[in-house]
Design a protein around this motif. Structure first.
Motif, mmCIF file in Angstrom:
data_model
loop_
_atom_site.group_PDB
_atom_site.id
_atom_site.type_symbol
_atom_site.label_atom_id
_atom_site.label_comp_id
_atom_site.label_asym_id
_atom_site.label_seq_id
_atom_site.Cartn_x
_atom_site.Cartn_y
_atom_site.Cartn_z
ATOM 1 N N CYS A 1 9.862 -6.794 17.464
ATOM 2 C CA CYS A 1 8.575 -6.649 16.805
ATOM 3 C C CYS A 1 7.544 -6.669 17.922
ATOM 4 O O CYS A 1 7.505 -7.588 18.731
ATOM 5 C CB CYS A 1 8.357 -7.821 15.854
ATOM 6 S SG CYS A 1 6.661 -8.012 15.295
ATOM 7 N N THR A 2 6.698 -5.648 17.997
ATOM 8 C CA THR A 2 5.769 -5.546 19.122
ATOM 9 C C THR A 2 4.524 -6.428 18.960
ATOM 10 O O THR A 2 3.679 -6.452 19.854
ATOM 11 C CB THR A 2 5.293 -4.093 19.328
ATOM 12 O OG1 THR A 2 4.623 -3.675 18.128
ATOM 13 C CG2 THR A 2 6.453 -3.163 19.611
ATOM 14 N N ALA A 3 4.412 -7.125 17.838
ATOM 15 C CA ALA A 3 3.209 -7.942 17.634
ATOM 16 C C ALA A 3 3.180 -9.131 18.587
ATOM 17 O O ALA A 3 4.212 -9.601 19.049
ATOM 18 C CB ALA A 3 3.151 -8.435 16.197
ATOM 19 N N GLY B 1 -0.012 -3.777 9.517
ATOM 20 C CA GLY B 1 -1.345 -4.027 10.044
ATOM 21 C C GLY B 1 -2.427 -3.178 9.430
ATOM 22 O O GLY B 1 -3.578 -3.579 9.373
ATOM 23 N N GLU B 2 -2.082 -1.990 9.006
ATOM 24 C CA GLU B 2 -3.072 -1.089 8.424
ATOM 25 C C GLU B 2 -2.290 0.005 7.714
ATOM 26 O O GLU B 2 -1.085 0.165 7.952
ATOM 27 C CB GLU B 2 -3.960 -0.490 9.523
ATOM 28 C CG GLU B 2 -3.126 0.009 10.666
ATOM 29 C CD GLU B 2 -3.887 0.852 11.679
ATOM 30 O OE1 GLU B 2 -4.756 1.627 11.273
ATOM 31 O OE2 GLU B 2 -3.540 0.753 12.849
ATOM 32 N N PRO B 3 -2.978 0.758 6.871
ATOM 33 C CA PRO B 3 -2.264 1.849 6.214
ATOM 34 C C PRO B 3 -1.743 2.822 7.263
ATOM 35 O O PRO B 3 -2.435 3.109 8.239
ATOM 36 C CB PRO B 3 -3.344 2.511 5.354
ATOM 37 C CG PRO B 3 -4.431 1.485 5.215
ATOM 38 C CD PRO B 3 -4.379 0.666 6.466
ATOM 39 N N THR C 1 6.526 -2.213 14.330
ATOM 40 C CA THR C 1 5.303 -2.045 15.119
ATOM 41 C C THR C 1 4.114 -1.679 14.230
ATOM 42 O O THR C 1 4.190 -1.793 13.014
ATOM 43 C CB THR C 1 5.539 -1.016 16.245
ATOM 44 O OG1 THR C 1 4.426 -1.055 17.140
ATOM 45 C CG2 THR C 1 5.700 0.403 15.711
ATOM 46 N N ALA C 2 3.022 -1.255 14.855
ATOM 47 C CA ALA C 2 1.791 -0.976 14.119
ATOM 48 C C ALA C 2 1.448 0.514 14.181
ATOM 49 O O ALA C 2 1.738 1.169 15.181
ATOM 50 C CB ALA C 2 0.649 -1.788 14.714
#
Ligand code: WTA
Length: 690
Positions: free
Chosen positions: A346-348, A430-432, A399-400
């Motif tokens: 997970c890149t967060a 994180g976002e659409p 990822t995001a």
């Protein structure tokens, strides 16, 4: 009523016909066919998936809603509890009209999340399995820790913390980059019942100080420096400045445990305050490698994580132990169809909720192998992610959208150069995610083979709320599809009435789930006002959402004054208050504008005090002010000089108009006649490119 709705969703995509049609596709025919914008799961994948069909999902979902107590206690029983919870598995009141909002899960149950992440897995025979792989910023540096070794190191740190006086319930602020020491620090706190408050290492000294003060931290854990790409960032200097600030506000830190990160900076070059600053490497390894755990109640606090809201001050979101543990573990397992042989990346950053729930706790509770990446995804070049995936044989990559979009811009060549054949499941958060980025991620990165788990959730929710369970559902690019077990999302109109069928409105949640946050630290009233008063009876997410004819959910972004920049949540009010702190700035209004890579960018309208002229230098200074007060990630992309702001006669800034000006939709300004001074609009437009 809601169950009927989900049942009809499970009856499925009208375009695809019925469940039997879908099964025919899953069982009989081949790969990812695209039909009516539906992307069907790969047959082989569905066969081996934990949830292999819409029916299976529906069976489980139905039970989770009809019998939450039974559903969740069965799962909770798979963990180690030194004492089982009481008769009442959960208690909830989400309705402000009925009294204070209160959520409890597994109350009376006594456990420890660190024990469940480490000791329990070691006892189950996973001691020699890799828990963490660490990949440094520079490709030549890496490392790894088995579950045995991680437990060993966590115990040493826990013993150190105890020795310097950290007790159950004390707050510890962790300001670290993506080193293995970051999850280690979180686990060590959890082991001794201390409450960690991780602050993303991109926050400025002032933001860090504010968080130290708010939670009255006992100890700060940090490192001297970190490299991001070619740049060295001197974190210790930021911490030093923060500690001066926090002392002024009455919270003075006696112990600043500092990890020497030798690939970034040697200790000789680190500024040091004798007595207060202590090198991690000098003390921690001297402590015993076993440490009794502090058994805590399921409802004892586990951590605080500050997040942005629509008013100025960051909110300390408080999560407790038992429910969070059960929820992050379960969501991780199902959302990524986790198998013990997986290698998960997970890149967060652990500084955000995604790193808490899905770099640290969720995966470790499942005994997974996790990658911690210190660096930047485009360093030394844009192929770095795919290089890492091949190097460690990553099978789940989470990822995001912002990263997907930016790597997409750099061209397919960087991706196709690497094999990526270990990949099985992709994830987005994180976002659409816009359909074109979705398709690129699916087709190019995943070779049209890997389902994408587009996970909708929030710092407040602790874990996933909606996610397409891989292999279970046909996907639609850009839709988070359906709720996770136990979650009842509803879409309401302005009046708070639930709307059924195809619709759009405000996204709320009915009934609690184990991972829900329990309060805002020190401010239960704000908790109720922000989340439970807007639509009484429901948790209000702050997001807009629509539901299509097939029952699929589509997130449409925040409906409050929060912007989402590269998946980072930033309150417009925070940026505004940073701007107006500059003596030359009389007033500021910040709105989000669409940004090709970042999703949203920050657009600031600034009115200067009488007699001050705008200049490039002032523009730079203002941006610097925001970087200093919040962090570089919150710096405005654009400063628009504003002789005045459009206000109603009662003095309210009309952001609707500002958003239109910012996005250059000048023919859509709407009615401006209700403004106190309609001429400000023309003056503003005239200054657009100044
Ligand atoms: C947005 C991050 C659409 C949303 C986990 C939410 C998403 C906010 C998605 C929470 C998604 C997160 N699709 N929007 N898959 N995931 N969001 O607290 O606006 O940093 O309210 O938590 O991010 O941001 P937070």
């Amino acid at each position: 009523n809601y169950l009927r709705h989900v049942e009809s969703m499970a009856k499925l995509p009208s375009g695809a016909g019925s469940i039997s049609h879908l099964n025919a596709v899953i069982l009989g025919e081949s790969l990812a066919s695209e039909e009516n914008d539906l992307i069907f799961p790969n047959v082989e994948f569905s066969r081996q998936a934990l949830v292999s069909s819409p029916q299976k999902y529906f069976e489980m979902y139905k039970r989770s809603i009809e019998d939450p107590a039974g559903f969740w206690s069965d799962i909770a029983s798979e963990f180690y509890w030194i004492e089982k919870w009481g008769k009442e598995v959960y208690y909830e009141n989400l309705d402000v009209r009925e009294g204070p909002v209160k959520i409890e899960w597994f109350k009376g149950g006594v456990t420890n999340i660190c024990y469940n992440c480490l000791d329990r897995n070691v006892e189950a025979g996973l001691g020699e399995k890799i828990a963490l792989y660490w990949e440094g910023n520079d490709p030549e540096f890496d490392g790894k820790l088995t579950y045995n070794k991680l437990l060993y190191k966590v115990c040493q740190l826990a013993n150190y913390l105890k020795d310097v006086g950290v007790k159950k319930g004390d707050a510890v602020v962790v300001y670290l980059p993506m080193l293995m020491e970051l999850p280690m620090a979180m686990l060590a706190c959890a082991r001794i019942g201390a409450v960690h408050s991780v602050v993303f290492a991109g926050f400025s000294a002032e933001a860090l100080a504010q968080r130290i003060v708010d939670c009255k931290a006992k100890v700060v854990i940090t490192c001297n420096a970190v490299k991001r790409g070619p740049k060295v960032i001197n974190l210790k200097e930021i911490v030093d400045a923060a500690l001066v600030e926090s002392a002024k506000e009455g919270v003075s830190i006696d112990i600043c445990l500092t990890y020497e990160n030798p690939t970034a900076m040697k200790r000789e070059n680190t500024k040091w305050k004798e007595g207060r600053d202590i090198w991690w490497q000098d003390v921690v390894p001297r402590y015993p490698a076993t440490c009794d755990v502090e058994w805590v109640d399921a409802e004892d606090p586990l951590f605080l994580l500050y997040t942005s809201g629509s008013t100025g001050k960051p909110k300390g979101v408080l999560h407790t132990t038992g429910g969070y543990m059960v929820y992050t573990a379960t969501t991780f397992k199902y959302a990524f169809d986790y198998k013990p042989s997986d290698v998960y990346w997970c890149t967060a950053d652990c500084g955000w909720i995604t790193g808490h729930s899905y770099v640290s706790y969720g995966p470790l509770l499942n005994g997974a192998t996790v990658i911690i990446f210190e660096g930047a995804p485009n360093y030394p070049d844009s192929g770095r992610c795919w290089d890492i995936i091949d190097k460690y044989k990553v099978s789940i990559f989470y990822t995001a959208p912002t990263l997907v979009r930016s790597l997409m811009r750099d061209g397919d060549g960087y991706v196709t150069k690497y094999s990526r054949k270990s990949l099985r499941v992709l994830g987005s958060v994180g976002e659409p995610i816009n359909p074109s980025a979705w398709r690129w991620f699916f087709n190019v990165v995943g070779d049209s083979r890997c389902p994408i788990s587009d996970t909708w959730w929030q710092t407040e929710t602790g874990g996933f709320m909606m996610v397409p369970l891989p292999g279970a559902w046909p996907q639609k690019p850009g839709s988070t599809t359906f709720p996770f077990f136990g979650v009842q999302p509803v879409i309401v109109d302005e009046k708070g009435q639930e709307i059924e069928g195809e619709c759009s409105g405000y996204l709320c949640v009915k009934c609690s789930w184990p991972g829900a946050f329990r309060t805002l630290y020190g401010d239960h009233e704000r908790y109720e006002t922000t989340y439970f008063k807007p639509f009484p009876g429901y948790y209000f997410s702050g997001d807009g959402c629509s539901r299509d004819k097939d029952g699929y959910h589509w997130l449409t972004g925040r409906v409050d004054d929060v912007v989402n920049v590269s998946g980072h949540r930033i309150g417009t009010a925070e940026v505004e208050s940073a701007l107006v702190s500059h003596p030359h700035c009389a007033e500021a209004a910040v709105v989000g504008v669409e940004h090709e890579v970042k999703g949203q960018g920050i657009y600031a309208f600034v009115t200067l005090v009488e007699g001050v002229d705008y200049s490039e230098e002032l523009r730079r200074t203002l941006i610097l002010t925001v970087r200093k007060q919040i962090g570089a990630f919150a710096a405005p992309d654009k400063i628009h000089w504003a002789p005045g702001l459009p206000k109603t006669r009662s003095g309210k800034i009309m952001r609707r108009i500002l958003r239109k000006i910012a996005s250059r939709q000048l023919d859509e300004l709407g009615d401006t006649s209700t403004l106190a001074d309609p001429s400000v609009v023309d003056k503003l437009i005239a200054l657009t490119d100044v």
